[in-house]
Design an enzyme around this catalytic site. Structure first.
Site, PDB file in Angstrom:
ATOM      1  CB  THR A 232      -6.733  -6.822   4.654  1.00  0.00           C
ATOM      2  OG1 THR A 232      -7.287  -5.590   4.213  1.00  0.00           O
ATOM      3  CG2 THR A 232      -6.529  -7.728   3.465  1.00  0.00           C
TER       4      THR A 232
ATOM      5  CB  THR B  55      -2.434  -2.219   6.340  1.00  0.00           C
ATOM      6  OG1 THR B  55      -3.396  -2.060   5.296  1.00  0.00           O
ATOM      7  CG2 THR B  55      -1.954  -3.645   6.386  1.00  0.00           C
ATOM      8  CG  ASP B  56      -6.708   1.196   5.302  1.00  0.00           C
ATOM      9  OD1 ASP B  56      -5.801   0.735   4.590  1.00  0.00           O
ATOM     10  OD2 ASP B  56      -7.910   1.234   4.943  1.00  0.00           O
TER      11      ASP B  56
ATOM     12  CE1 TYR C 154      -9.119  -5.790   0.125  1.00  0.00           C
ATOM     13  CE2 TYR C 154      -9.854  -6.440   2.313  1.00  0.00           C
ATOM     14  CZ  TYR C 154      -9.065  -5.656   1.491  1.00  0.00           C
ATOM     15  OH  TYR C 154      -8.233  -4.734   2.059  1.00  0.00           O
TER      16      TYR C 154
ATOM     17  CD  GLU D 229      10.636  28.602   4.045  1.00  0.00           C
ATOM     18  OE1 GLU D 229      10.028  29.455   3.384  1.00  0.00           O
ATOM     19  OE2 GLU D 229      10.879  27.458   3.613  1.00  0.00           O
TER      20      GLU D 229
ATOM     21  CB  SER E 131      -7.725  -0.540  10.558  1.00  0.00           C
ATOM     22  OG  SER E 131      -6.973  -0.125   9.459  1.00  0.00           O
TER      23      SER E 131
ATOM     24  CE  LYS F  76      -1.747   0.321   3.330  1.00  0.00           C
ATOM     25  NZ  LYS F  76      -3.172  -0.039   3.407  1.00  0.00           N
TER      26      LYS F  76
HETATM   27  N1  ASP Z   1      -8.895  -1.379   4.787  1.00  0.00           N
HETATM   28  C1  ASP Z   1      -8.130  -2.447   5.399  1.00  0.00           C
HETATM   29  C2  ASP Z   1      -7.971  -2.128   6.860  1.00  0.00           C
HETATM   30  O1  ASP Z   1      -7.196  -1.280   7.202  1.00  0.00           O
HETATM   31  C3  ASP Z   1      -6.825  -2.590   4.709  1.00  0.00           C
HETATM   32  C4  ASP Z   1      -5.903  -3.642   5.290  1.00  0.00           C
HETATM   33  O2  ASP Z   1      -6.067  -4.193   6.343  1.00  0.00           O
HETATM   34  O3  ASP Z   1      -4.893  -3.920   4.614  1.00  0.00           O
HETATM   35  O4  ASP Z   1      -8.629  -2.730   7.665  1.00  0.00           O
END
Ligand code: ASP
Length: 349
Positions: free
Chosen positions: A33, A112-113, A46, A306, A79, A185
């Protein structure tokens, strides 16, 4: 005229001394992103990975004041499509660059993914004390209040700082410095998404002003035995979700499709339905290594709670969430298939 010329020479010398004193930081861009673009400034739809590394760097002219920055494009993907091919390319390039005297640190821009997985992977395979810092954004570069530029500025400040040496791979976002092992995340859309359960962040960074409060508690980077620079593939490890009345057939399918390891995203303290336990016994009979993890994102999955891990030959994931437990198992399988030895890795790394 003479006066003007000597003034110019002094100015040029000051500039070049300044440039020499600044740390040399390389930005490796992978997409996400942070390199995303949307048709308007206020929309949630986006596309990731639209903007190249030079545009990312030029969007933050203030970088020139804190580092000599150069950029390389490793990939330009969301990602969610991060792959072993990109991981191995990234690890190799980091190790090459960090071996150079004229490189002081690396920043990796990433989606971020899957950043929590890439950060932990690099934390285990990079062979240097120099800083490697992953950064990202939750809002695309075209959004109102885009968070990418300040994250890049802070990440470059951290990568160029001597105090960041020997702290393992770092994640810098939203004014916090996390260890690449711990960061996960935690929110699908908020800018405040990364957190480090159990251990907390290693420090803060505010407009480039760095304050460390902790060091990583586990071995990392040059302290591990994992080397991937000559590899072209990694062993297949699947993560299997466990839920109310979960049957064992997905586990059996994973084994029959060639997985060398299985991590369960289990219930509570890594619990499993009886059907899944039976299927995992089948996995063990085929030599597949089983790591019991949990879908609960904070806490510790212990041994023999367990279930009798000793008798079943299972490994407990300890503090690692399933996505990270999978990364460690893939690297562990390059060394051994012995569950006792692999359990030790979860203690060490
Ligand atoms: N889908 C995006 C990625 O992981 C989300 C992000 O970057 O926040 O590339």
């Amino acid at each position: 005229m003479k006066k003007l010329l000597s003034l110019f020479v002094v100015f040029a010398v000051v500039l070049s001394v300044n440039a020499q004193e600044l740390p040399n930081v390389v930005i490796l861009a992978t997409g996400g992103t942070i390199a995303g673009a949307a048709p308007t400034e206020v929309q949630s739809g986006y596309q990731s990975g639209q903007v190249g590394v030079d545009i990312l760097i030029n969007a933050v002219p203030q970088l020139k004041e804190i580092a000599n920055v150069s950029g390389e494009q490793i990939s330009n993907i969301g990602s969610q499509n991060m792959s072993d091919v990109v991981w191995l390319k990234l690890a190799k390039r980091c190790n090459e660059l960090l071996a150079q005297d004229d490189v002081d640190g690396i920043v990796i821009t990433h989606g971020t993914d899957t950043m929590e997985e890439t950060a932990y992977f690099l934390n285990l395979v990079i062979k240097s004390k120099k800083p490697v810092v992953l950064t990202c954004s939750m809002r695309p570069s075209t959004a109102l209040s885009a968070d990418g530029p300040l994250n890049i500025f802070n990440a470059v400040a951290v990568a160029g700082n001597k105090e960041s040496w020997d702290r393992g791979v770092l994640v810098v976002t939203n004014d916090l410095i996390h260890s690449g092992r711990a960061a996960i995340k935690g929110n699908t859309t908020a800018v405040e998404t990364f957190f480090s359960p159990l251990v907390g962040p290693l420090g803060t960074v505010n407009y480039g002003d760095i304050n460390y409060v902790d060091v990583p508690d586990k071995k990392h980077t040059y302290q591990t035995e994992f080397k991937v620079d000559d590899l072209t593939s990694l062993p297949r490890v699947d993560v299997i979700a466990i839920y109310e009345d979960a049957p064992g057939d997905l586990i059996k399918a994973s084994v029959d499709l060639g997985a060398k390891g299985i991590v369960t995203s289990g219930l509570g303290n890594g619990n499993l339905t009886d059907a899944c336990v039976e299927a995992l016994k089948y996995a063990r009979s085929k030599g597949v290594v089983v790591v019991r993890g949990s879908r609960v994102i904070t806490g510790f999955v212990g041994r023999n709670i367990e279930l009798d891990d000793d008798a079943l030959g299972f490994v407990a994931s300890y503090e690692l969430i399933p996505s990270k437990a999978r990364v460690l198992l893939r690297l562990a399988l390059l060394q051994t298939q012995d569950p006792t030895k692999i359990q030790e890795y979860y203690e060490l790394y």
